[in-house]
Design a protein around this motif. Structure first.
Motif, PDB file in Angstrom:
ATOM      1  N   ASN A  49       0.875  -1.165   0.107  1.00  0.00           N
ATOM      2  CA  ASN A  49      -0.054  -0.001   0.000  1.00  0.00           C
ATOM      3  C   ASN A  49       0.720   1.193  -0.074  1.00  0.00           C
ATOM      4  O   ASN A  49       1.881   1.302   0.668  1.00  0.00           O
ATOM      5  N   VAL A  50       0.612   2.169  -0.632  1.00  0.00           N
ATOM      6  CA  VAL A  50       1.176   3.352  -0.863  1.00  0.00           C
ATOM      7  C   VAL A  50       1.455   4.369   0.556  1.00  0.00           C
ATOM      8  O   VAL A  50       2.314   4.862   0.686  1.00  0.00           O
ATOM      9  N   THR A  51       0.732   3.888   1.400  1.00  0.00           N
ATOM     10  CA  THR A  51       0.701   4.564   2.819  1.00  0.00           C
ATOM     11  C   THR A  51       2.076   3.860   3.627  1.00  0.00           C
ATOM     12  O   THR A  51       2.545   4.462   4.356  1.00  0.00           O
ATOM     13  N   ASP A  52       2.482   3.006   2.901  1.00  0.00           N
ATOM     14  CA  ASP A  52       3.670   2.245   3.788  1.00  0.00           C
ATOM     15  C   ASP A  52       5.046   2.478   3.043  1.00  0.00           C
ATOM     16  O   ASP A  52       5.864   1.862   3.349  1.00  0.00           O
ATOM     17  N   LEU A  53       4.930   3.457   1.841  1.00  0.00           N
ATOM     18  CA  LEU A  53       6.160   3.357   1.089  1.00  0.00           C
ATOM     19  C   LEU A  53       6.267   5.142   1.296  1.00  0.00           C
ATOM     20  O   LEU A  53       5.683   5.914   0.542  1.00  0.00           O
ATOM     21  N   ARG A  54       7.319   5.680   2.090  1.00  0.00           N
ATOM     22  CA  ARG A  54       7.693   6.917   1.955  1.00  0.00           C
ATOM     23  C   ARG A  54       8.397   7.607   1.037  1.00  0.00           C
ATOM     24  O   ARG A  54       8.909   6.556   0.166  1.00  0.00           O
ATOM     25  N   VAL A  55       8.517   8.723   0.683  1.00  0.00           N
ATOM     26  CA  VAL A  55       9.376   9.280  -0.416  1.00  0.00           C
ATOM     27  C   VAL A  55      10.808   9.011  -0.238  1.00  0.00           C
ATOM     28  O   VAL A  55      11.317   9.228   0.971  1.00  0.00           O
ATOM     29  N   LEU A 127       8.988  -1.052 -15.103  1.00  0.00           N
ATOM     30  CA  LEU A 127       7.907  -1.691 -15.191  1.00  0.00           C
ATOM     31  C   LEU A 127       6.707  -0.564 -14.579  1.00  0.00           C
ATOM     32  O   LEU A 127       6.927   0.069 -13.800  1.00  0.00           O
ATOM     33  N   ARG A 128       5.498  -0.700 -15.148  1.00  0.00           N
ATOM     34  CA  ARG A 128       4.359  -0.015 -15.066  1.00  0.00           C
ATOM     35  C   ARG A 128       3.773  -0.325 -13.554  1.00  0.00           C
ATOM     36  O   ARG A 128       3.690  -1.555 -13.183  1.00  0.00           O
ATOM     37  N   VAL A 129       3.438   0.891 -12.931  1.00  0.00           N
ATOM     38  CA  VAL A 129       2.878   0.795 -11.614  1.00  0.00           C
ATOM     39  C   VAL A 129       1.381   1.291 -11.813  1.00  0.00           C
ATOM     40  O   VAL A 129       1.383   2.385 -12.159  1.00  0.00           O
ATOM     41  N   ASP A 130       0.716   0.474 -11.067  1.00  0.00           N
ATOM     42  CA  ASP A 130      -0.854   0.898 -11.111  1.00  0.00           C
ATOM     43  C   ASP A 130      -1.135   1.277  -9.421  1.00  0.00           C
ATOM     44  O   ASP A 130      -0.633   0.445  -8.544  1.00  0.00           O
ATOM     45  N   LEU A 131      -1.794   2.287  -9.192  1.00  0.00           N
ATOM     46  CA  LEU A 131      -2.243   2.674  -7.734  1.00  0.00           C
ATOM     47  C   LEU A 131      -3.772   2.764  -8.046  1.00  0.00           C
ATOM     48  O   LEU A 131      -4.438   3.429  -8.827  1.00  0.00           O
ATOM     49  N   ALA A 132      -4.413   1.818  -6.978  1.00  0.00           N
ATOM     50  CA  ALA A 132      -5.701   1.675  -6.622  1.00  0.00           C
ATOM     51  C   ALA A 132      -6.350   2.836  -6.053  1.00  0.00           C
ATOM     52  O   ALA A 132      -5.584   3.224  -5.057  1.00  0.00           O
ATOM     53  N   ALA A 133      -7.510   3.058  -5.694  1.00  0.00           N
ATOM     54  CA  ALA A 133      -8.203   4.065  -5.189  1.00  0.00           C
ATOM     55  C   ALA A 133      -7.955   3.971  -3.460  1.00  0.00           C
ATOM     56  O   ALA A 133      -7.533   4.750  -2.713  1.00  0.00           O
ATOM     57  N   ASP A 134      -8.030   2.692  -3.295  1.00  0.00           N
ATOM     58  CA  ASP A 134      -7.629   2.516  -1.638  1.00  0.00           C
ATOM     59  C   ASP A 134      -6.063   2.394  -1.441  1.00  0.00           C
ATOM     60  O   ASP A 134      -5.958   2.093  -0.341  1.00  0.00           O
TER      61      ASP A 134
END
Length: 154
Positions: A49-55, A127-134
């Motif tokens: 999840n994107v919330t677990d990956l900091r800049v 590689l392509r990365v997709d990010l879902a609404a959640d």
């Protein structure tokens, strides 16, 4: 059976030299010098999840031959497979700098996959990365993109 003397056989190897070489070979085989990876996973790869990956983060995706990263522009993914001879690349922190290092033959890549040091001559594949609404992240293991492609992470 006659044994050749040391002076008459320049191609002969002493038993001691053989044992020394064999021991060194056994030690080298035991070291984690990288393994050959035939490929990465084709198709969708769940990557958290994107919330677990900091800049500024760069990490391998569990059980996959890919890296997931986030910079100020967004998310990106690369294969962990060295473009020289297909061995796995590892993250190596040298002081404040981070490089992607192939222990097989010493190639190094920057955190965007560009070659720093050979023998590799080609960058790591993105590689392509997709990010879902959640916020869930999916890497498309069979869809290659350019090295500057980012998926906005909000």
């Amino acid at each position: 059976m006659d044994q050749p003397d040391a002076d008459s056989c320049s191609a002969c190897i002493s038993r001691r030299a053989m044992l020394r070489g064999g021991a060194a070979g056994a030690v080298m085989m035991a070291l984690p010098l990288g393994c050959t990876a035939s490929s990465h996973t084709p198709g969708p790869i769940p990557a958290g999840n994107v919330t677990d990956l900091r800049v500024g983060a760069l990490q391998p995706v569990d059980s996959e031959n890919v890296f997931l990263a986030r910079d100020t522009q967004g998310l990106y993914a690369m294969t962990r497979i060295c473009t020289h001879q297909g061995q796995l690349v590892s993250i190596l922190a040298i002081g404040p700098a981070t490089v992607l290092h192939c222990y097989g033959h010493g190639s190094e890549f920057d955190t965007n996959g560009a070659v720093i040091t050979g023998p590799a001559t080609r960058p790591l594949e993105h590689l392509r990365v997709d990010l879902a609404a959640d916020g869930s992240i999916t890497i498309q293991g069979d869809q290659f993109v350019t090295a500057d492609t980012r998926t906005p992470a909000g």
